[in-house]
Write a protein that holds these residues in place. Structure first.
Motif, short mmCIF file in Angstrom:
data_model
loop_
_atom_site.label_atom_id
_atom_site.label_comp_id
_atom_site.label_asym_id
_atom_site.label_seq_id
_atom_site.Cartn_x
_atom_site.Cartn_y
_atom_site.Cartn_z
N ALA A 33 -32.93 3.64 -9.73
CA ALA A 33 -32.96 3.03 -10.70
C ALA A 33 -32.26 4.28 -11.70
CB ALA A 33 -33.17 2.02 -11.07
N SER A 34 -33.16 5.19 -12.36
CA SER A 34 -32.61 6.42 -14.03
C SER A 34 -31.35 6.48 -13.23
CB SER A 34 -34.16 7.34 -13.46
OG SER A 34 -35.22 6.28 -13.80
N PRO A 35 -30.82 6.44 -14.32
CA PRO A 35 -29.72 7.07 -14.06
C PRO A 35 -29.74 8.94 -14.40
CG PRO A 35 -30.17 5.98 -16.57
CD PRO A 35 -31.71 6.33 -16.26
N VAL A 36 -28.16 8.84 -13.82
CA VAL A 36 -28.48 10.65 -13.68
C VAL A 36 -27.10 10.29 -13.93
CG1 VAL A 36 -30.23 10.46 -11.36
CG2 VAL A 36 -27.15 10.21 -10.91
N PHE A 37 -27.34 12.71 -14.38
CA PHE A 37 -25.26 13.16 -14.58
C PHE A 37 -25.57 14.25 -13.84
CE2 PHE A 37 -28.03 12.58 -18.82
CZ PHE A 37 -27.17 12.31 -19.76
N GLY A 38 -24.01 14.07 -13.32
CA GLY A 38 -23.19 14.94 -12.48
C GLY A 38 -22.58 15.82 -12.82
N TYR A 291 -16.11 4.46 -7.94
CA TYR A 291 -16.88 4.81 -8.70
C TYR A 291 -18.43 4.67 -9.10
CZ TYR A 291 -17.59 -0.47 -8.13
OH TYR A 291 -18.44 -1.36 -7.00
N GLN A 292 -18.39 5.11 -9.98
CA GLN A 292 -19.98 5.61 -10.95
C GLN A 292 -20.63 4.96 -11.70
OE1 GLN A 292 -20.14 9.47 -9.59
NE2 GLN A 292 -20.30 10.53 -11.28
N ASN A 293 -20.63 4.36 -12.20
CA ASN A 293 -20.88 3.73 -13.87
C ASN A 293 -22.61 3.55 -14.06
OD1 ASN A 293 -21.55 0.98 -13.10
ND2 ASN A 293 -19.07 1.03 -13.20
N ALA A 294 -23.23 2.61 -15.50
CA ALA A 294 -24.65 2.62 -15.52
C ALA A 294 -25.18 1.13 -14.53
CB ALA A 294 -25.12 2.58 -16.62
N ASP A 329 -30.75 -1.72 -9.56
CA ASP A 329 -31.76 -1.91 -9.62
C ASP A 329 -32.40 -1.56 -8.01
OD1 ASP A 329 -30.21 -3.40 -7.63
OD2 ASP A 329 -30.77 -5.11 -7.90
N GLY A 330 -31.70 -0.16 -7.58
CA GLY A 330 -32.84 0.29 -6.59
C GLY A 330 -32.05 -0.27 -5.23
N LYS A 331 -31.58 -0.64 -5.07
CA LYS A 331 -30.71 -1.48 -4.25
C LYS A 331 -29.78 -0.12 -3.69
CE LYS A 331 -31.95 -6.36 -4.40
NZ LYS A 331 -30.98 -8.04 -4.43
N TYR A 332 -29.52 -0.32 -1.74
CA TYR A 332 -28.00 0.98 -1.31
C TYR A 332 -27.74 0.29 -0.37
CZ TYR A 332 -32.31 3.04 0.90
OH TYR A 332 -33.78 3.72 1.20
N GLY A 333 -27.12 0.87 0.43
CA GLY A 333 -26.60 0.63 1.25
C GLY A 333 -25.21 1.39 2.36
N VAL A 334 -24.98 1.83 3.66
CA VAL A 334 -24.22 2.29 3.99
C VAL A 334 -23.44 1.97 4.69
CG1 VAL A 334 -24.74 4.85 3.32
CG2 VAL A 334 -25.38 4.29 5.02
N ASP A 335 -22.02 2.33 5.24
CA ASP A 335 -21.41 1.19 6.50
C ASP A 335 -20.36 2.30 7.51
OD1 ASP A 335 -21.08 -0.74 8.24
OD2 ASP A 335 -19.55 -1.00 7.35
N SER A 336 -20.17 2.37 8.26
CA SER A 336 -19.49 2.85 9.17
C SER A 336 -18.61 2.54 9.75
CB SER A 336 -19.84 4.34 9.08
OG SER A 336 -20.20 4.21 10.51
N LYS A 337 -16.96 2.77 9.94
CA LYS A 337 -16.68 1.94 11.48
C LYS A 337 -15.33 2.54 11.94
CE LYS A 337 -16.57 -2.75 9.14
NZ LYS A 337 -15.95 -4.02 8.68
N SER A 338 -14.72 2.19 12.86
CA SER A 338 -13.87 2.98 13.69
C SER A 338 -13.16 2.55 14.92
CB SER A 338 -14.47 4.29 14.29
OG SER A 338 -15.49 4.44 15.30
N SER A 339 -12.07 2.79 15.36
CA SER A 339 -11.73 2.20 16.31
C SER A 339 -10.27 2.86 16.41
CB SER A 339 -11.12 0.57 16.05
OG SER A 339 -9.78 0.76 15.24
N ILE A 340 -10.10 2.74 18.17
CA ILE A 340 -8.69 3.43 18.94
C ILE A 340 -8.21 1.71 20.04
CG2 ILE A 340 -8.85 5.09 20.35
CD1 ILE A 340 -11.22 6.68 19.94
N ALA A 341 -7.19 2.10 19.78
CA ALA A 341 -6.30 1.24 20.38
C ALA A 341 -6.11 1.40 21.64
CB ALA A 341 -4.78 1.15 19.99
N SER A 342 -5.82 2.58 22.53
CA SER A 342 -5.88 2.42 23.83
C SER A 342 -6.01 4.34 24.37
CB SER A 342 -4.19 1.84 24.29
OG SER A 342 -3.47 2.73 23.54
N ILE A 343 -6.29 4.18 25.10
CA ILE A 343 -6.38 5.76 26.12
C ILE A 343 -5.90 5.77 27.61
CG2 ILE A 343 -7.85 7.23 27.08
CD1 ILE A 343 -9.98 6.18 25.07
N SER A 344 -4.78 6.74 26.97
CA SER A 344 -4.34 6.41 29.15
C SER A 344 -3.92 7.59 29.46
CB SER A 344 -3.26 5.22 29.13
OG SER A 344 -1.46 6.28 28.96
N VAL A 345 -3.64 8.27 30.70
CA VAL A 345 -3.26 9.74 31.03
C VAL A 345 -2.53 9.32 32.11
CG1 VAL A 345 -3.57 11.86 32.48
CG2 VAL A 345 -5.60 10.78 30.71
#
Length: 407
Positions: A33-38, A291-294, A329-345
């Motif tokens: 959780a130590s602050p970092v610079f970019g 965003y990113q802050n302390a 406090d060192g906690k972190y997480g990632v998440d992703s979602k995707s969706s497709i309505a329909s497929i036809s030929v």
């Protein structure tokens, strides 16, 4: 040495375009959780824009999206050309981050032994630099350019050897130039500064630079982000098409970040995308918010497509999103979602699979891969749909979103 992102990740989604199986070169480090610079910055020898000429940046040295205070890069070239003219000779650029008694910051430099546009403009011993720094809670910048000699139309102009910032000078037979272009922009998350030795505005017909073209010569930028629990990164685009390793279209509605948007949602839209002989894509847009802050660093990217047609294959609305966050406090997480309505030929409806990296083979038409995901400790990327078009040996990625936090 702090955690860092490899410079090959200049565009985070590159590996994902050709199949997310490739490992993204992200060194996430510990969950400290130590602050970092970019740190970010670049030096460019010559870049031309406008009219029929767009040389792209030449002699580039860059550092980007890094928390490494020792990051550096340099580059040099014998001559930088525009319109087949050697505008700048013996060009060198370098960019480096630092953490010392001066503070935390980035310095970018560019130099040339001489800059010539025929007999219209002759400059020698050109040096330009800019620095952005954070020290004792304050943001500041410096920048400037000096010349050993300046001649305009063959006439020496000693008063321009150390010009004031943003000095505009008429150049008969060419248009006008701006010498020592310098500026800086502060925000809630940090500061960036820029310095350019010469900006040429060719608004008169001449034999060296096409009329209507602007040329920036010795262009530098330095950026420092305030200390935060992490640096947010990511990108999104609507479509990108490849034939083998050759990019034939895209990325469209592309957005990326190296420090967030200070909590604002930024949208990039496109009315339609036509990939010649491959696909038609309806109205689409991407968004980014971060965003990113302390206390916390968080970022979210999304991609939205009204529909896609590839020959007889018709696909309904496609959406994806990716998010990443980290707290002090060192906690972190990632998440992703995707969706497709329909497929036809040709009116035949096919099932839309929802599992990660699910596939559907439509004989003679294409192979579809749904919800293609790559995930690392604090980084995630998703392609809502990847279409392998058999007859064209073409891969089309639709609905890409990626997000991460480093530091």
């Amino acid at each position: 040495m702090g955690p860092r992102i490899n410079k090959k990740l200049a565009a985070v989604g590159v590996a994902a375009v050709v199949g997310v199986a490739s490992t993204i070169a992200l060194t996430s480090g510990s969950a400290s959780a130590s602050p970092v610079f970019g740190y970010s910055g670049y030096g460019i020898g010559v870049e031309a824009t406008g009219g029929v000429v767009n040389s792209g940046p030449q002699t580039v040295s860059t550092i980007s999206c890094t928390t490494n205070a020792s990051a550096k890069m340099s580059n040099d070239v014998a001559a930088a050309n525009v319109n087949n003219q050697a505008i700048a000779r013996t060009v060198r650029t370098d960019t480096h981050a630092f953490n010392n008694k001066s503070g935390n910051g980035v310095t970018s430099n560019a130099s040339a032994v001489d800059i010539k546009i025929g007999s219209l403009l002759q400059l020698s011993g050109v040096k330009t630099t800019t620095t952005a720094v954070y020290k004792n809670g304050k943001l500041s910048y410096t920048g400037g350019t000096t010349f050993a000699s300046v001649k305009i139309g063959g006439i020496s102009v000693p008063s321009l050897i150390k010009p004031d910032w943003n000095t505009k000078v008429a150049v008969p037979g060419l248009g006008y130039i701006v010498l020592n272009r310098v500026g800086g922009v502060k925000s809630e998350s940090g500061i960036y500064s820029y310095a350019q030795a010469v900006v040429v505005h060719a608004n008169v017909k001449n034999k060296y630079i096409p009329e209507g073209v602007d040329v920036a010569i010795l262009k530098t930028r330095a950026e420092i982000a305030k200390p935060a629990v992490g640096i947010v990164i990511g990108d999104a685009f609507v479509t990108k098409a490849n034939v083998d390793k050759l990019v034939v279209s895209g990325p469209t509605s592309y957005q990326a970040t190296c420090k967030g948007t200070e909590g604002k949602t930024i949208r990039a839209s496109v009315g339609e995308v036509v990939i010649p002989k491959v696909a038609y894509v309806g109205a689409a847009y991407t968004t980014k918010n971060g965003y990113q802050n302390a206390s916390k660093a968080a970022v979210n990217f999304t991609s939205h497509v009204a529909g896609v047609k590839v020959g007889n294959l018709a696909i309904g609305a496609i959406n994806s999103s990716a998010s990443a966050w980290k707290t002090k406090d060192g906690k972190y997480g990632v998440d992703s979602k995707s969706s497709i309505a329909s497929i036809s030929v040709n009116g035949k409806v096919y099932p839309v699979k929802t599992g990660v990296n699910s596939t559907l083979d439509i004989p003679g038409i294409a192979k579809l891969t749904f919800n293609q995901v790559v995930k690392q400790q604090r980084y995630i990327a998703v392609n809502a749909l990847v279409i392998d078009v058999y007859s064209l040996n073409t891969k089309v990625v639709v609905g890409h979103s990626a997000a991460g936090v480093i530091g």
